[in-house]
Write a protein that holds these residues in place. Structure first.
Motif, PDB file in Angstrom:
ATOM      1  N   SER A 173      97.606 -20.251 -23.617  1.00 22.71           N
ATOM      2  CA  SER A 173      97.001 -18.963 -23.366  1.00 22.71           C
ATOM      3  C   SER A 173      96.056 -18.639 -22.326  1.00 22.71           C
ATOM      4  CB  SER A 173      95.894 -18.719 -24.870  1.00 22.71           C
ATOM      5  OG  SER A 173      94.836 -19.555 -24.499  1.00 22.71           O
ATOM      6  N   SER A 205     102.258 -23.886 -31.616  1.00 18.48           N
ATOM      7  CA  SER A 205     102.278 -25.454 -31.443  1.00 18.48           C
ATOM      8  C   SER A 205     102.490 -26.047 -32.592  1.00 18.48           C
ATOM      9  CB  SER A 205     100.922 -25.946 -31.006  1.00 18.48           C
ATOM     10  OG  SER A 205     100.381 -27.027 -31.308  1.00 18.48           O
ATOM     11  N   ASP A 206     102.210 -25.624 -33.826  1.00 17.80           N
ATOM     12  CA  ASP A 206     102.185 -25.892 -35.157  1.00 17.80           C
ATOM     13  C   ASP A 206     103.940 -25.738 -35.657  1.00 17.80           C
ATOM     14  OD1 ASP A 206     100.973 -27.139 -37.406  1.00 17.80           O
ATOM     15  OD2 ASP A 206     101.305 -25.566 -38.540  1.00 17.80           O
ATOM     16  N   LYS A 230     100.591 -16.577 -38.264  1.00 22.70           N
ATOM     17  CA  LYS A 230     101.690 -17.655 -38.374  1.00 22.70           C
ATOM     18  C   LYS A 230     103.068 -16.596 -38.411  1.00 22.70           C
ATOM     19  CE  LYS A 230      99.211 -20.940 -41.293  1.00 22.70           C
ATOM     20  NZ  LYS A 230      99.404 -21.491 -42.666  1.00 22.70           N
ATOM     21  N   ALA A 285      95.290 -15.374 -41.024  1.00 15.75           N
ATOM     22  CA  ALA A 285      96.079 -16.488 -40.405  1.00 15.75           C
ATOM     23  C   ALA A 285      97.634 -16.466 -40.896  1.00 15.75           C
ATOM     24  CB  ALA A 285      95.441 -17.853 -41.157  1.00 15.75           C
ATOM     25  N   ALA A 328      94.043 -17.748 -28.626  1.00 12.36           N
ATOM     26  CA  ALA A 328      94.129 -19.059 -29.067  1.00 12.36           C
ATOM     27  C   ALA A 328      94.775 -19.529 -30.222  1.00 12.36           C
ATOM     28  CB  ALA A 328      92.776 -19.558 -28.891  1.00 12.36           C
ATOM     29  N   LEU A 329      94.588 -18.620 -31.213  1.00 14.13           N
ATOM     30  CA  LEU A 329      95.204 -18.965 -32.599  1.00 14.13           C
ATOM     31  C   LEU A 329      96.430 -18.837 -32.589  1.00 14.13           C
ATOM     32  CD1 LEU A 329      92.457 -16.654 -34.743  1.00 14.13           C
ATOM     33  CD2 LEU A 329      92.657 -19.643 -34.601  1.00 14.13           C
ATOM     34  N   MET A 361      98.033 -21.796 -30.823  1.00 16.36           N
ATOM     35  CA  MET A 361      97.855 -22.970 -32.051  1.00 16.36           C
ATOM     36  C   MET A 361      99.005 -22.794 -32.961  1.00 16.36           C
ATOM     37  SD  MET A 361      93.858 -23.165 -32.843  1.00 16.36           S
ATOM     38  CE  MET A 361      92.919 -23.265 -31.636  1.00 16.36           C
ATOM     39  N   ALA A 362      99.109 -21.603 -33.398  1.00 15.25           N
ATOM     40  CA  ALA A 362     100.380 -21.379 -34.580  1.00 15.25           C
ATOM     41  C   ALA A 362     101.878 -21.693 -33.921  1.00 15.25           C
ATOM     42  CB  ALA A 362     100.256 -20.257 -34.929  1.00 15.25           C
ATOM     43  N   ARG A 365      93.492 -27.780 -25.634  1.00 15.31           N
ATOM     44  CA  ARG A 365      93.323 -26.977 -24.834  1.00 15.31           C
ATOM     45  C   ARG A 365      92.940 -25.651 -25.440  1.00 15.31           C
ATOM     46  NH1 ARG A 365      95.806 -22.685 -22.574  1.00 15.31           N
ATOM     47  NH2 ARG A 365      95.479 -22.268 -20.310  1.00 15.31           N
ATOM     48  N   GLU A 366      93.834 -25.484 -26.637  1.00 18.55           N
ATOM     49  CA  GLU A 366      93.724 -23.988 -27.214  1.00 18.55           C
ATOM     50  C   GLU A 366      92.162 -24.097 -28.115  1.00 18.55           C
ATOM     51  OE1 GLU A 366      95.485 -21.453 -26.367  1.00 18.55           O
ATOM     52  OE2 GLU A 366      96.670 -22.802 -24.999  1.00 18.55           O
ATOM     53  N   MET A 367      91.910 -25.098 -28.515  1.00 17.15           N
ATOM     54  CA  MET A 367      90.706 -25.233 -29.167  1.00 17.15           C
ATOM     55  C   MET A 367      89.480 -24.816 -28.548  1.00 17.15           C
ATOM     56  SD  MET A 367      90.318 -25.892 -32.532  1.00 17.15           S
ATOM     57  CE  MET A 367      88.696 -25.879 -33.631  1.00 17.15           C
ATOM     58  N   ALA A 374      90.855 -21.845 -36.878  1.00 19.28           N
ATOM     59  CA  ALA A 374      91.756 -22.712 -36.234  1.00 19.28           C
ATOM     60  C   ALA A 374      92.730 -23.562 -37.197  1.00 19.28           C
ATOM     61  CB  ALA A 374      91.145 -23.593 -35.233  1.00 19.28           C
ATOM     62  N   VAL A 433      95.450 -21.601 -39.086  1.00 18.10           N
ATOM     63  CA  VAL A 433      96.600 -21.504 -38.718  1.00 18.10           C
ATOM     64  C   VAL A 433      97.432 -23.071 -38.183  1.00 18.10           C
ATOM     65  CG1 VAL A 433      96.158 -19.208 -37.754  1.00 18.10           C
ATOM     66  CG2 VAL A 433      95.941 -21.343 -36.019  1.00 18.10           C
ATOM     67  N   SER A 434      96.824 -24.010 -37.874  1.00 20.97           N
ATOM     68  CA  SER A 434      97.219 -25.310 -37.451  1.00 20.97           C
ATOM     69  C   SER A 434      96.260 -26.511 -38.024  1.00 20.97           C
ATOM     70  CB  SER A 434      97.439 -25.507 -35.933  1.00 20.97           C
ATOM     71  OG  SER A 434      97.976 -26.638 -35.521  1.00 20.97           O
ATOM     72  N   PRO A 435      97.111 -27.419 -38.574  1.00 19.07           N
ATOM     73  CA  PRO A 435      95.933 -28.525 -39.070  1.00 19.07           C
ATOM     74  C   PRO A 435      95.740 -29.483 -37.955  1.00 19.07           C
ATOM     75  CG  PRO A 435      98.558 -28.929 -39.652  1.00 19.07           C
ATOM     76  CD  PRO A 435      98.410 -27.633 -39.094  1.00 19.07           C
ATOM     77  N   LEU A 436      96.478 -29.352 -36.860  1.00 19.02           N
ATOM     78  CA  LEU A 436      96.076 -30.166 -35.420  1.00 19.02           C
ATOM     79  C   LEU A 436      96.260 -29.379 -34.507  1.00 19.02           C
ATOM     80  CD1 LEU A 436      95.160 -33.047 -35.609  1.00 19.02           C
ATOM     81  CD2 LEU A 436      97.384 -33.561 -34.338  1.00 19.02           C
ATOM     82  N   PRO A 437      95.186 -28.390 -34.150  1.00 18.73           N
ATOM     83  CA  PRO A 437      95.249 -27.578 -33.076  1.00 18.73           C
ATOM     84  C   PRO A 437      95.349 -28.423 -31.727  1.00 18.73           C
ATOM     85  CG  PRO A 437      93.250 -27.279 -34.112  1.00 18.73           C
ATOM     86  CD  PRO A 437      94.114 -28.086 -34.800  1.00 18.73           C
ATOM     87  N   PRO A 438      95.826 -27.916 -30.774  1.00 21.77           N
ATOM     88  CA  PRO A 438      95.783 -28.412 -29.317  1.00 21.77           C
ATOM     89  C   PRO A 438      94.566 -28.525 -28.636  1.00 21.77           C
ATOM     90  CG  PRO A 438      97.786 -26.786 -29.573  1.00 21.77           C
ATOM     91  CD  PRO A 438      96.957 -26.781 -30.873  1.00 21.77           C
TER      92      PRO A 438
END
Lengths: 432, 432
Positions: free
Chosen positions: A94, A86-87, A20, A16, A79-80, A83-84, B64-66, B54, B57-62
């Motif tokens: 993706s 987006s964070d 990041k 992770a 995907a990860l 997400m990172a 779509r990516e999830m 998930a 790397v992000s507390p609130l993943p999008p």
């Protein structure tokens, strides 16, 4: 402000925190005003873990299903990474290889890219997104099956995307600082190259330098994509693979794309993955050698160096030696044994205690005396030469496996490649 | 010899041995002459592991990516099942939801199937292959994005495939022997039902029985797909979900699809996942209740039971109580607090120490006295009733959380559902 394509390998995406860090690096480039498209490999050991799962259920899994399985790896990492990103307040999309339009032939496990139709990528870029693409994978043109590109596949994905998107540069992020004049684990004084030509890089890759995969460099050369090999763990400039750098004895004015290092020699590569087979006592008639190499070709074996001795006049028999990947050794020996009666050779010798040492440099084309200096350095180091092969910009020799380190060091010193200061780096291969 | 669709959940695919066992079971059906299409969930804890990655790397993943991430889970399991089948000498082809033609709307994380276009499946069947399909996933009709179906998704995938392929039966394999008259962990004498009607199964699923997901049963009813719920760990017959079984007081002749158990009551379900909110002192005027439920609907909250007391004549104030998933409790309280001034209610009460006990049976439609017998059983067991709600074939009551077990046991006994012998089973939920 054009498109920057980046590639991150498995070691840059190990966990992770690593993901990041990669996301921050991607966002920096986006902030600087570029559009960013990123090809990712599977995280760390994911691919090995998936292969273990497969062998757990079947000793010889079908290649189609193996591709289906392995492509889960990049799906997870892409995907990860998205997400990172987006964070960090940016948006990312993706795409699988198939969604990204990476069209291949239908050879599972080692498919070749035949086209890239990046419609969804350009649409996502147009909408302001950062794009993350699964490396190493595609979809076959005719059967619409999921394919993988084989070793070094994600490097190739990145360069293919860069070509299709007409990107400014393709940055290959890895765990070393760039391309070195020799493996720093063997030669601590090896220097990082600021620039290297496509053809030099091709020879380096073919001769055992694992930093960039051959197909990636070929693709880059064909489409003229500047490739920048650099570390994901530092902000240092890495090595730029560009068109043939000007040589000191050429009159072209130096430009940004032209190396100022003026090296005759780019580096010394070595390879311990080959074996040597000698077919002893082959009747010296038309067609006999052809029959031997036909049998090897039928067995899908790629040969590297080939040497045929002059036949002894008394017997009209000759010996044929060649090198090949050790992993193909058993297959080759079996294929040759099958044609012994037909060809009428005497016996087969197998030697996998060999190593290959190669001197590579576009400058050697116009410099006489390189070969004698090379062989002289080996002789001084007490290294015996087994086989020799040359190209316009490369000289390779086969030596005893245990003599490889001495041979590399002696050659590196003889051609004044040693740096004044030793850089602390770890030289390693990229994943896939 | 028609098509058999099977579904295997994560607990049936926990490791290599489990996958090999599933492969043997699939091959047996193929050997018997049927074509087989299998929907699989992700292996064991894979989904939880991916969710952990998930959140790392992000507390609130999008969303779509999830979806992109989670769909890697079935990709892995389906490829492994196909490999294990191949190892048994049969050929299998795995397909992602997208490849299998599972077309959904574009609500990431809880997409609804809107069509199934199984062209690649029927082609593979025609070529003699066993087909393995990734459950839980699809592709959105308009945006061509990868979607997931939410909880119970693989059950729904299986039934949707069965409908599209006009399969003879949809077998849902799980880790229990079938549908029971009550949770055997609470009622050791609970009996496995040989048959249950779609509508009974719908009520059971809605009232807390986790064995089959609501959407799967709805789909099965709409398209008339016989569903067979059974254990992947035994060869026993499980529970068949069919059209309304004939009741003893009906004159239809028994057929294979007609249960011979003659139950008025199918079973007793319970649910500890709900909470109760009471809005105290609501002015008893037109529109006040509507405003409250509008606010809850805007917050995307699904209510279950709703009770409004008669207003006290002196004050013209009334209390409104309703139940909802505990996970939505905080959201609902916030939404209601926001409209307090507007509605002018007195205060909010929140209680999550409740449980719901439901008596379900298509036979109760034509049998008077069920309610009084149910409430009498609860009274004898000393269980206090909080709220009541009924449908044609169901009576549900809200009781104290700690009284749920006593209420279920007393009801089960009162309606003569206890088996003569206690079956040793573990009652658990299916994965996804």
């Amino acid at each position: 402000m054009g498109i920057v394509v980046q590639k991150y390998g498995g070691s840059s995406l190990a966990d992770a925190d690593a993901i990041k860090r990669v996301a921050r690096r991607i966002v920096e480039v986006k902030k600087s005003g570029h559009d960013v498209v990123v090809a990712v490999s599977a995280m760390g050991d994911t691919t090995d873990d998936l292969v273990d799962l497969a062998t757990g259920v079947s000793p010889l899994p079908p290649a189609r299903e193996m591709d289906m399985l392995l492509t889960a790896g990049e799906r997870i990492s892409m995907a990860l990474v998205a997400m990172a990103i987006s964070d960090l307040g940016f948006t990312a999309r993706s795409f699988t290889g198939s969604q990204a339009g990476v069209i291949t032939d239908s050879v599972h496990g080692k498919a070749k890219i035949i086209d890239v139709t990046p419609g969804r990528i350009t649409q996502a870029i147009g909408e302001g997104h950062i794009v993350i693409v699964a490396g190493f994978q595609g979809v076959s043109a005719d059967t619409k099956e999921i394919t993988t590109l084989g070793r070094g596949g994600t490097d190739t994905t990145a360069v293919a995307l860069a070509a299709a998107l007409e990107a400014d540069v393709c940055e290959i992020y890895t765990d070393v600082d760039g391309v070195f004049t020799a493996d720093p684990r063997i030669v601590p004084s090896a220097r990082k190259l600021d620039h290297v030509s496509y053809e030099e890089m091709l020879e380096l890759a073919a001769c055992g330098a694992k930093i960039l995969h051959l197909r990636c460099v070929e693709y880059g050369r064909r489409y003229g994509i500047p490739i920048h090999v650099r570390s994901s763990f530092s902000q240092l400039e890495g090595t730029r693979v560009v068109n043939t750098p000007a040589r000191p004895d050429q009159s072209s004015a130096p430009s940004e794309e032209v190396t100022m290092e003026q090296p005759i020699i780019a580096g010394v590569a070595h390879d311990r993955s080959e074996a040597k087979i000698t077919v002893v006592g082959v009747p010296d008639k038309v067609g006999e050698a052809a029959r031997i190499f036909e049998a090897l070709a039928d067995a899908q074996i790629n040969l590297d160096m080939i040497v045929q001795n002059i036949s002894a006049a008394a017997t009209s028999l000759t010996d044929i030696s060649f090198t090949l990947p050790r992993t193909d050794g058993q297959t080759a020996m079996t294929a040759l044994a099958r044609i012994q009666a037909e060809v009428g050779y005497d016996k087969l010798l197998y030697d996998d205690k060999i190593g290959k040492v190669s001197l590579i440099g576009a400058g050697m084309r116009s410099h006489p005396g390189i070969t004698s200096k090379f062989f002289g350095a080996l002789a001084s180091a007490g290294v015996n030469i087994g086989m020799i092969s040359t190209s316009e910009i490369r000289i390779s020799v086969i030596v005893d496996e245990n003599a490889v380190d001495d041979a590399v060091r002696a050659t590196h010193t003889a051609f004044d490649l040693d740096a004044d200061e030793v850089e602390a780096v770890v030289y390693g291969g990229t994943g896939r």
